[in-house]
Design a protein around this motif. Structure first.
Motif, mmCIF file in Angstrom:
data_model
loop_
_atom_site.group_PDB
_atom_site.id
_atom_site.type_symbol
_atom_site.label_atom_id
_atom_site.label_comp_id
_atom_site.label_asym_id
_atom_site.label_seq_id
_atom_site.Cartn_x
_atom_site.Cartn_y
_atom_site.Cartn_z
ATOM 1 N N LEU A 157 -28.699 -21.766 -53.824
ATOM 2 C CA LEU A 157 -29.165 -20.664 -52.987
ATOM 3 C C LEU A 157 -30.676 -20.727 -52.816
ATOM 4 C CD1 LEU A 157 -30.603 -18.346 -55.002
ATOM 5 C CD2 LEU A 157 -28.241 -18.050 -55.682
ATOM 6 N N ARG A 158 -31.157 -19.963 -51.856
ATOM 7 C CA ARG A 158 -32.592 -19.815 -51.620
ATOM 8 C C ARG A 158 -32.894 -18.320 -51.579
ATOM 9 N NH1 ARG A 158 -34.581 -23.507 -46.727
ATOM 10 N NH2 ARG A 158 -36.401 -23.806 -48.081
ATOM 11 N N GLY A 159 -34.024 -17.952 -52.142
ATOM 12 C CA GLY A 159 -34.419 -16.557 -52.136
ATOM 13 C C GLY A 159 -35.238 -16.219 -50.913
ATOM 14 N N LEU A 160 -35.255 -14.941 -50.583
ATOM 15 C CA LEU A 160 -36.036 -14.460 -49.447
ATOM 16 C C LEU A 160 -36.789 -13.198 -49.855
ATOM 17 C CD1 LEU A 160 -33.844 -14.678 -46.198
ATOM 18 C CD2 LEU A 160 -36.111 -15.672 -46.566
ATOM 19 N N ARG A 161 -38.078 -13.239 -49.659
ATOM 20 C CA ARG A 161 -38.900 -12.031 -49.794
ATOM 21 C C ARG A 161 -39.382 -11.674 -48.401
ATOM 22 N NH1 ARG A 161 -44.169 -10.506 -50.250
ATOM 23 N NH2 ARG A 161 -44.937 -12.667 -50.209
ATOM 24 N N LEU A 162 -39.004 -10.491 -47.931
ATOM 25 C CA LEU A 162 -39.328 -10.050 -46.584
ATOM 26 C C LEU A 162 -40.443 -9.013 -46.655
ATOM 27 C CD1 LEU A 162 -35.681 -9.596 -45.225
ATOM 28 C CD2 LEU A 162 -37.102 -11.666 -45.192
ATOM 29 N N GLU A 163 -41.612 -9.395 -46.199
ATOM 30 C CA GLU A 163 -42.776 -8.514 -46.192
ATOM 31 C C GLU A 163 -42.693 -7.598 -44.965
ATOM 32 O OE1 GLU A 163 -47.645 -8.944 -45.690
ATOM 33 O OE2 GLU A 163 -46.360 -10.727 -45.817
ATOM 34 N N VAL A 164 -42.527 -6.312 -45.185
ATOM 35 C CA VAL A 164 -42.324 -5.360 -44.090
ATOM 36 C C VAL A 164 -43.639 -5.138 -43.340
ATOM 37 C CG1 VAL A 164 -41.592 -3.032 -43.455
ATOM 38 C CG2 VAL A 164 -40.448 -4.234 -45.337
ATOM 39 N N THR A 165 -43.614 -5.363 -42.020
ATOM 40 C CA THR A 165 -44.814 -5.200 -41.198
ATOM 41 C C THR A 165 -44.694 -4.042 -40.204
ATOM 42 O OG1 THR A 165 -43.972 -6.821 -39.592
ATOM 43 C CG2 THR A 165 -45.386 -7.647 -41.379
ATOM 44 N N GLU A 166 -43.488 -3.601 -39.932
ATOM 45 C CA GLU A 166 -43.288 -2.496 -38.979
ATOM 46 C C GLU A 166 -41.929 -1.862 -39.236
ATOM 47 O OE1 GLU A 166 -43.022 -1.687 -34.119
ATOM 48 O OE2 GLU A 166 -43.255 -3.733 -34.898
ATOM 49 N N VAL A 167 -41.847 -0.567 -39.044
ATOM 50 C CA VAL A 167 -40.590 0.158 -39.237
ATOM 51 C C VAL A 167 -40.295 0.972 -37.983
ATOM 52 C CG1 VAL A 167 -39.332 1.859 -40.613
ATOM 53 C CG2 VAL A 167 -40.998 0.343 -41.717
ATOM 54 N N ARG A 168 -39.062 0.871 -37.513
ATOM 55 C CA ARG A 168 -38.575 1.711 -36.420
ATOM 56 C C ARG A 168 -37.318 2.402 -36.918
ATOM 57 N NH1 ARG A 168 -40.451 1.252 -31.514
ATOM 58 N NH2 ARG A 168 -38.457 1.598 -30.458
ATOM 59 N N ALA A 169 -37.275 3.714 -36.780
ATOM 60 C CA ALA A 169 -36.143 4.477 -37.303
ATOM 61 C C ALA A 169 -35.715 5.540 -36.294
ATOM 62 C CB ALA A 169 -36.520 5.124 -38.630
ATOM 63 N N LYS A 170 -34.425 5.811 -36.282
ATOM 64 C CA LYS A 170 -33.855 6.726 -35.299
ATOM 65 C C LYS A 170 -32.694 7.488 -35.924
ATOM 66 C CE LYS A 170 -31.683 6.544 -30.682
ATOM 67 N NZ LYS A 170 -31.447 5.664 -29.519
ATOM 68 N N PHE A 171 -32.665 8.800 -35.677
ATOM 69 C CA PHE A 171 -31.550 9.636 -36.116
ATOM 70 C C PHE A 171 -31.055 10.382 -34.877
ATOM 71 C CE2 PHE A 171 -33.741 8.683 -39.979
ATOM 72 C CZ PHE A 171 -32.755 8.648 -40.962
ATOM 73 N N LYS A 172 -29.981 9.863 -34.293
ATOM 74 C CA LYS A 172 -29.481 10.373 -33.005
ATOM 75 C C LYS A 172 -28.375 11.389 -33.272
ATOM 76 C CE LYS A 172 -27.749 8.755 -28.512
ATOM 77 N NZ LYS A 172 -26.437 9.442 -28.466
ATOM 78 N N TYR A 173 -28.767 12.665 -33.297
ATOM 79 C CA TYR A 173 -27.811 13.732 -33.627
ATOM 80 C C TYR A 173 -28.100 14.973 -32.779
ATOM 81 C CZ TYR A 173 -26.548 10.733 -37.508
ATOM 82 O OH TYR A 173 -26.127 9.661 -38.255
ATOM 83 N N ALA A 174 -27.792 14.870 -31.484
ATOM 84 C CA ALA A 174 -27.843 16.009 -30.569
ATOM 85 C C ALA A 174 -29.227 16.637 -30.482
ATOM 86 C CB ALA A 174 -26.798 17.062 -30.971
ATOM 87 N N GLY A 175 -30.260 15.830 -30.619
ATOM 88 C CA GLY A 175 -31.606 16.380 -30.616
ATOM 89 C C GLY A 175 -31.999 17.060 -29.322
ATOM 90 N N LYS A 176 -31.434 16.632 -28.188
ATOM 91 C CA LYS A 176 -31.839 17.232 -26.916
ATOM 92 C C LYS A 176 -30.899 18.352 -26.464
ATOM 93 C CE LYS A 176 -29.511 14.060 -23.682
ATOM 94 N NZ LYS A 176 -29.734 13.160 -22.535
#
Length: 217
Positions: A157-176
């Motif tokens: 196996l090979r390991g992966l370290r993912l350095e977070v550079t940007e976050v996009r998040a959404k909670f779609k629950y009847a907001g409008k």
């Protein structure tokens, strides 16, 4: 991912708390010229204190050449999704059959720079971090480079370290929707009581309340 103002997160704690309970997603890697992107389902560990994600994949995985050519990757996590029938969303001044069906869901996308780990000691440390997260009760021997029972398997196996550079998040629950419509949807979700309806209803009430003020149009 389109994020409208009424579906956007309130603050970072909202997506961080949600992601802390979700540790399986799709790692998306740009394909090389002429290739489609790779989408690899995987368990992962998100470490907010370090701003990174760690995971590992089998060495024969075909995505490695593409990842090494372009380490800019996306980790996509989607859950708490339900289908909402059109009549549930109809405003009071239109016939129920004119309501628009939709999907409710929560989604977090982490854009990352990927760092491949091949050093046996680093891979052992990564695996122990993951096992500690997924199996805190123990029961599995620690992984150590050069020591059995897992040492020889590290090469597979090979390991992966993912350095977070940007976050996009959404909670779609009847907001409008209006408070009246949200209240109806909350009642209908409770009545239907299907898979994930309870958690979708909890998101709706947490973000808006059943009878709160109308959201943006």
């Amino acid at each position: 991912m389109l994020i409208r103002p009424f579906d956007a997160i309130r603050d970072d704690s909202e997506w961080q708390d949600w992601l802390a309970a979700h540790d399986f997603g799709q790692l998306v890697v740009n394909g090389r010229p002429g290739e489609a992107p790779y989408a690899q389902p995987t368990h992962f560990l998100y470490d907010a204190s370090r701003g990174e994600v760690v995971t590992h994949l089998a060495r024969p995985n075909p995505l490695w050449p593409a990842l090494e050519a372009n380490p800019d990757v996306l980790l996509s996590v989607v859950d708490d999704h339900v289908f909402v029938p059109g009549p549930w969303q109809a405003a009071a001044d239109i016939p129920p059959e004119h309501g628009e069906p939709t999907s409710f869901y929560a989604a977090v996308q982490l854009r990352c720079t990927a760092h491949v780990m091949d050093d046996p000691a680093e891979k052992a440390e990564l695996l122990n971090r993951q096992v500690g997260h997924f199996q805190p009760e123990g029961g599995t021997a620690r992984v150590a480079a050069g020591e059995e029972p897992f040492s020889r398997k590290l090469a597979a196996l090979r390991g992966l370290r993912l350095e977070v550079t940007e976050v996009r998040a959404k909670f779609k629950y009847a907001g409008k929707r209006s408070g009246q419509v949200r209240e109806r949807i909350a009642d209908e979700l409770a009545r239907r009581d299907g898979p994930r309806d309870d958690v979708a209803r909890a998101h709706l009430l947490r973000r808006h309340g059943a009878g709160g003020a109308a959201g943006p149009a």
